[in-house]
Design a protein around this motif. Structure first.
Motif, PDB file in Angstrom:
ATOM      1  N   LEU A  57      25.025  30.354  -3.036  1.00 21.58           N
ATOM      2  CA  LEU A  57      26.253  29.885  -3.688  1.00 21.58           C
ATOM      3  C   LEU A  57      26.423  28.376  -3.503  1.00 21.58           C
ATOM      4  O   LEU A  57      26.791  27.662  -4.449  1.00 21.58           O
ATOM      5  N   GLY A  58      26.126  27.881  -2.309  1.00 22.08           N
ATOM      6  CA  GLY A  58      26.244  26.453  -2.042  1.00 22.08           C
ATOM      7  C   GLY A  58      25.390  25.613  -2.984  1.00 22.08           C
ATOM      8  O   GLY A  58      25.800  24.537  -3.432  1.00 22.08           O
ATOM      9  N   THR A  59      24.204  26.118  -3.304  1.00 19.73           N
ATOM     10  CA  THR A  59      23.303  25.400  -4.205  1.00 19.73           C
ATOM     11  C   THR A  59      23.893  25.303  -5.610  1.00 19.73           C
ATOM     12  O   THR A  59      23.797  24.251  -6.265  1.00 19.73           O
ATOM     13  N   LEU A  60      24.521  26.369  -6.073  1.00 16.84           N
ATOM     14  CA  LEU A  60      25.166  26.339  -7.389  1.00 16.84           C
ATOM     15  C   LEU A  60      26.396  25.434  -7.379  1.00 16.84           C
ATOM     16  O   LEU A  60      26.617  24.647  -8.311  1.00 16.84           O
ATOM     17  N   ILE A  61      27.194  25.526  -6.310  1.00 14.52           N
ATOM     18  CA  ILE A  61      28.402  24.696  -6.198  1.00 14.52           C
ATOM     19  C   ILE A  61      28.034  23.210  -6.232  1.00 14.52           C
ATOM     20  O   ILE A  61      28.649  22.414  -6.934  1.00 14.52           O
ATOM     21  N   ALA A  62      27.004  22.842  -5.468  1.00 14.42           N
ATOM     22  CA  ALA A  62      26.597  21.437  -5.414  1.00 14.42           C
ATOM     23  C   ALA A  62      26.158  20.953  -6.796  1.00 14.42           C
ATOM     24  O   ALA A  62      26.517  19.850  -7.226  1.00 14.42           O
ATOM     25  N   GLN A  63      25.405  21.779  -7.501  1.00 14.70           N
ATOM     26  CA  GLN A  63      24.977  21.387  -8.850  1.00 14.70           C
ATOM     27  C   GLN A  63      26.179  21.204  -9.779  1.00 14.70           C
ATOM     28  O   GLN A  63      26.250  20.251 -10.555  1.00 14.70           O
ATOM     29  N   VAL A  64      27.130  22.135  -9.707  1.00 15.26           N
ATOM     30  CA  VAL A  64      28.317  22.057 -10.563  1.00 15.26           C
ATOM     31  C   VAL A  64      29.121  20.793 -10.281  1.00 15.26           C
ATOM     32  O   VAL A  64      29.545  20.083 -11.195  1.00 15.26           O
ATOM     33  N   LEU A  65      29.327  20.493  -8.997  1.00 13.91           N
ATOM     34  CA  LEU A  65      30.185  19.354  -8.653  1.00 13.91           C
ATOM     35  C   LEU A  65      29.497  18.023  -8.945  1.00 13.91           C
ATOM     36  O   LEU A  65      30.158  17.017  -9.171  1.00 13.91           O
ATOM     37  N   ALA A  66      28.164  18.032  -8.959  1.00 14.48           N
ATOM     38  CA  ALA A  66      27.429  16.796  -9.244  1.00 14.48           C
ATOM     39  C   ALA A  66      27.411  16.477 -10.737  1.00 14.48           C
ATOM     40  O   ALA A  66      27.042  15.365 -11.130  1.00 14.48           O
ATOM     41  N   LEU A  67      27.812  17.419 -11.576  1.00 11.51           N
ATOM     42  CA  LEU A  67      27.694  17.233 -13.027  1.00 11.51           C
ATOM     43  C   LEU A  67      28.496  16.050 -13.565  1.00 11.51           C
ATOM     44  O   LEU A  67      28.146  15.493 -14.594  1.00 11.51           O
ATOM     45  N   SER A  68      29.594  15.672 -12.873  1.00  8.27           N
ATOM     46  CA  SER A  68      30.407  14.554 -13.369  1.00  8.27           C
ATOM     47  C   SER A  68      30.051  13.238 -12.718  1.00  8.27           C
ATOM     48  O   SER A  68      30.840  12.293 -12.762  1.00  8.27           O
ATOM     49  N   ILE A  84      17.440  22.141  -1.957  1.00 11.28           N
ATOM     50  CA  ILE A  84      18.482  21.203  -2.387  1.00 11.28           C
ATOM     51  C   ILE A  84      17.848  19.871  -2.795  1.00 11.28           C
ATOM     52  O   ILE A  84      18.142  19.320  -3.867  1.00 11.28           O
ATOM     53  N   GLU A  85      16.963  19.372  -1.948  1.00  9.47           N
ATOM     54  CA  GLU A  85      16.325  18.081  -2.237  1.00  9.47           C
ATOM     55  C   GLU A  85      15.404  18.182  -3.442  1.00  9.47           C
ATOM     56  O   GLU A  85      15.313  17.258  -4.251  1.00  9.47           O
ATOM     57  N   GLN A  86      14.736  19.329  -3.550  1.00  5.60           N
ATOM     58  CA  GLN A  86      13.865  19.606  -4.712  1.00  5.60           C
ATOM     59  C   GLN A  86      14.664  19.549  -6.012  1.00  5.60           C
ATOM     60  O   GLN A  86      14.150  19.146  -7.054  1.00  5.60           O
ATOM     61  N   LEU A  87      15.935  19.943  -5.941  1.00  2.00           N
ATOM     62  CA  LEU A  87      16.802  19.923  -7.128  1.00  2.00           C
ATOM     63  C   LEU A  87      17.412  18.539  -7.368  1.00  2.00           C
ATOM     64  O   LEU A  87      18.216  18.351  -8.276  1.00  2.00           O
ATOM     65  N   GLY A  88      17.016  17.557  -6.546  1.00  2.00           N
ATOM     66  CA  GLY A  88      17.487  16.188  -6.755  1.00  2.00           C
ATOM     67  C   GLY A  88      18.845  15.897  -6.149  1.00  2.00           C
ATOM     68  O   GLY A  88      19.474  14.887  -6.468  1.00  2.00           O
ATOM     69  N   LEU A  89      19.317  16.788  -5.266  1.00  2.00           N
ATOM     70  CA  LEU A  89      20.622  16.583  -4.633  1.00  2.00           C
ATOM     71  C   LEU A  89      20.431  16.035  -3.225  1.00  2.00           C
ATOM     72  O   LEU A  89      19.404  16.263  -2.588  1.00  2.00           O
ATOM     73  N   ALA A  90      21.436  15.314  -2.733  1.00  2.00           N
ATOM     74  CA  ALA A  90      21.392  14.792  -1.375  1.00  2.00           C
ATOM     75  C   ALA A  90      21.625  15.913  -0.374  1.00  2.00           C
ATOM     76  O   ALA A  90      22.384  16.846  -0.637  1.00  2.00           O
ATOM     77  N   ALA A  91      20.958  15.845   0.772  1.00  2.41           N
ATOM     78  CA  ALA A  91      21.108  16.875   1.804  1.00  2.41           C
ATOM     79  C   ALA A  91      20.997  16.224   3.168  1.00  2.41           C
ATOM     80  O   ALA A  91      20.372  15.176   3.330  1.00  2.41           O
ATOM     81  N   ASP A  92      21.629  16.852   4.152  1.00  2.99           N
ATOM     82  CA  ASP A  92      21.543  16.335   5.514  1.00  2.99           C
ATOM     83  C   ASP A  92      21.872  17.474   6.477  1.00  2.99           C
ATOM     84  O   ASP A  92      22.412  18.508   6.071  1.00  2.99           O
ATOM     85  N   LEU A  93      21.533  17.266   7.751  1.00  2.00           N
ATOM     86  CA  LEU A  93      21.966  18.222   8.768  1.00  2.00           C
ATOM     87  C   LEU A  93      23.479  18.100   8.933  1.00  2.00           C
ATOM     88  O   LEU A  93      24.037  17.009   8.792  1.00  2.00           O
ATOM     89  N   VAL A  94      24.120  19.200   9.242  1.00  2.56           N
ATOM     90  CA  VAL A  94      25.582  19.230   9.232  1.00  2.56           C
ATOM     91  C   VAL A  94      26.172  18.316  10.293  1.00  2.56           C
ATOM     92  O   VAL A  94      27.319  17.863  10.171  1.00  2.56           O
ATOM     93  N   ASP A  95      25.387  18.006  11.340  1.00  4.77           N
ATOM     94  CA  ASP A  95      25.893  17.102  12.372  1.00  4.77           C
ATOM     95  C   ASP A  95      25.723  15.635  12.008  1.00  4.77           C
ATOM     96  O   ASP A  95      26.193  14.758  12.731  1.00  4.77           O
ATOM     97  N   GLY A  96      25.036  15.365  10.887  1.00  3.57           N
ATOM     98  CA  GLY A  96      24.705  14.000  10.546  1.00  3.57           C
ATOM     99  C   GLY A  96      25.862  13.133  10.062  1.00  3.57           C
ATOM    100  O   GLY A  96      26.136  12.082  10.631  1.00  3.57           O
ATOM    101  N   PRO A  97      26.578  13.570   9.022  1.00  5.16           N
ATOM    102  CA  PRO A  97      27.538  12.658   8.391  1.00  5.16           C
ATOM    103  C   PRO A  97      28.716  12.302   9.297  1.00  5.16           C
ATOM    104  O   PRO A  97      29.005  12.992  10.268  1.00  5.16           O
ATOM    105  N   VAL A  98      29.369  11.225   8.909  1.00  3.94           N
ATOM    106  CA  VAL A  98      30.487  10.695   9.679  1.00  3.94           C
ATOM    107  C   VAL A  98      31.692  11.644   9.572  1.00  3.94           C
ATOM    108  O   VAL A  98      31.998  12.159   8.504  1.00  3.94           O
TER     109      VAL A  98
END
Lengths: 318, 318
Positions: free
Chosen positions: B168-179, B196-210
């Protein structure tokens, strides 16, 4: 030196010899006229936010020192959040969500339950002459109640419940009823609903109303049982406003929130100028909410009184 | 008789001799072409909602019986909620929040993982000829992802995080990136982010972002740790969308929600027609999300595969 009600890890104390605060550039020195005890103060005494220093954030006072001389001698109330004034949040929205903010009597800034307090001049609003101190002191909690109307659309035709008939719940119910919206205040004990009915608002025991029938429920108890009641009362796609500060974590039925597509909105500080206007016009009744008045030196008694179940507003005077 | 994957208190079972469902007036009998296993199905097998009967709600099928003959022989997908059709909710909004609704394979209506299923004709949408079955079967979860855009405004300039790189997360990310919105998908293990990265979306470990930097966070794990991560990532006044069904209760830091005025939005079923359009245009990539295909008779293997950590979509065929 001055008298003050302070808190430290050993608890609350009355101090007759506390250091008088020095206003920083841009700040005013304010002499306390009257303070009001809020549930957050009771939580701060229990250790919420780890605050140490002078308690209190609800006040009306008199400006006694200020660079801008036009403020001197004026009766004021004041916004309780002190932002850094430089970050993007401060510059675009104001200090309420500044990551480096201090908060009067709650986070890193000496509070109002003392002979003197300080606040930035930018936080001050003059109190109209005709508004007595005992009404003006309600501006902060009334602003917090009004915050709901800044965050969500409350329609006149909505079915609204306020769970928790306490000090804040009473103000919230009055605010939400102003547009003709049907508002019912729900409590656990009949006695706690008397003031609500006296103010002309509908009231019932929290177990009374039909489940899943309300468009909007405002949680104003700050406890887990109140939260569970609030969720039970909401219709699918309804909105739950969390208005009371919860001490610590709580367990929540998240499945209910997803399946019924509930919206939850956290709500904290609100706009002072509209609150002053409503107090001035008499649209919000606060006189009936005052249950007791104490001197600062009797602060221990005042806090004991304010912590009784179902108690209304307790005021403090120097 | 027909084959079916069913659930009862003893668990999941393959049945070769299950009773074929009889369409009620206004319903169509649909032959399964392909089904998709969703995390909700795994929860249903564990006892979620106490459902007993045929599993499954993601499907593409062929209408074989219907009063309205124009449907016969057409490939269809279908809305999974069956309302009473008479209450105020059904008449004004549709069946999704009908208090007496049944839900395909989840509440009181035999599901799709069988040779045949039934649904009201009003729930059906014809699948365009050029859309293969293996893409059409994604219409239900893609509609659920699109539901977010029906509930809240997602601005192209928002910073958005999706916690949980699953189906589901993969579909949600694609939908939200459409705009053009910047979307990052966060997971606990590097391997789970590869698709996720194969689909051209940004990805990271959950502890990474600020911490406290995202305007919108979508919780798509359905577990308490994912929820805690999501709250940590949100900026003050940010919005948290709860998109995954949580099994049972969870503890939440409600104080954070109040003080930072967080908004939480529960989100469930969404619009099928827009989802079909996006699958047809190729704007949403689903082919890469298919990890395995099984026969109904190998349902136990299929469910075992679908429950492995980080697994993509598992399809079922008669």
């Amino acid at each position: 030196m001055m008298q003050a009600l302070t808190v430290d890890p050993s608890g609350m104390r009355y101090r007759a010899d506390y250091l008088r605060p020095l206003p920083l550039p841009g700040q005013a020195l304010i002499r306390l006229l009257v303070g009001g005890i809020c549930t957050t103060d009771l939580e701060v005494v229990k250790g919420y936010a780890g605050f140490q220093g002078v308690l209190g954030h609800e006040f009306a006072g008199l400006v006694v020192e200020c660079e801008d001389e036009q403020w001197i001698g004026r009766r004021v109330v004041g916004g309780i959040n002190l932002g850094c004034g430089r970050c993007a949040v401060c510059l675009s929205e104001g200090p309420e969500h500044c990551p480096d903010r201090t908060v009067l009597g709650i986070i890193g800034h000496e509070g109002a339950f003392a002979d003197y307090l300080t606040l930035p001049v930018a936080n001050l609003l003059a109190v109209p002459d005709e508004l007595p101190d005992e009404a003006a002191v309600f501006v902060e909690p009334l602003a917090a109640a009004l915050r709901i109307r800044e965050q969500i659309v409350v329609r006149p035709s909505d079915q609204v419940a306020v769970v928790g008939p306490g000090r804040l719940g009473t103000l919230i119910a009055q605010v939400l009823a102003l547009s003709g919206t049907q508002v019912i205040v729900l409590g656990r004990r009949r006695e706690s609903l008397e003031l609500i009915e006296q103010l002309g608002l509908a009231a019932d025991l929290v177990d009374g109303p039909v489940d899943r029938s309300f468009d909007l429920v405002v949680e104003a108890t700050g406890n887990e049982a109140g939260l569970a009641h609030s969720l039970r009362l909401l219709r699918p796609q309804g909105t739950l406003v969390l208005k009371s500060t919860f001490a610590g974590r709580a367990t929540v039925d998240l499945s209910r929130i997803v399946v019924d597509e509930i919206r939850i909105v956290g709500s904290r500080c609100g706009p002072f100028a509209p609150a002053l206007r409503l107090l001035g016009s008499g649209a919000i009744r606060v006189q009936e909410m005052i249950e007791g008045q104490y001197r600062l030196q009797d602060g221990a008694d005042a806090f004991e009184h304010a912590s009784r179940p179902g108690v209304r507003k307790i005021l403090l005077r120097p």
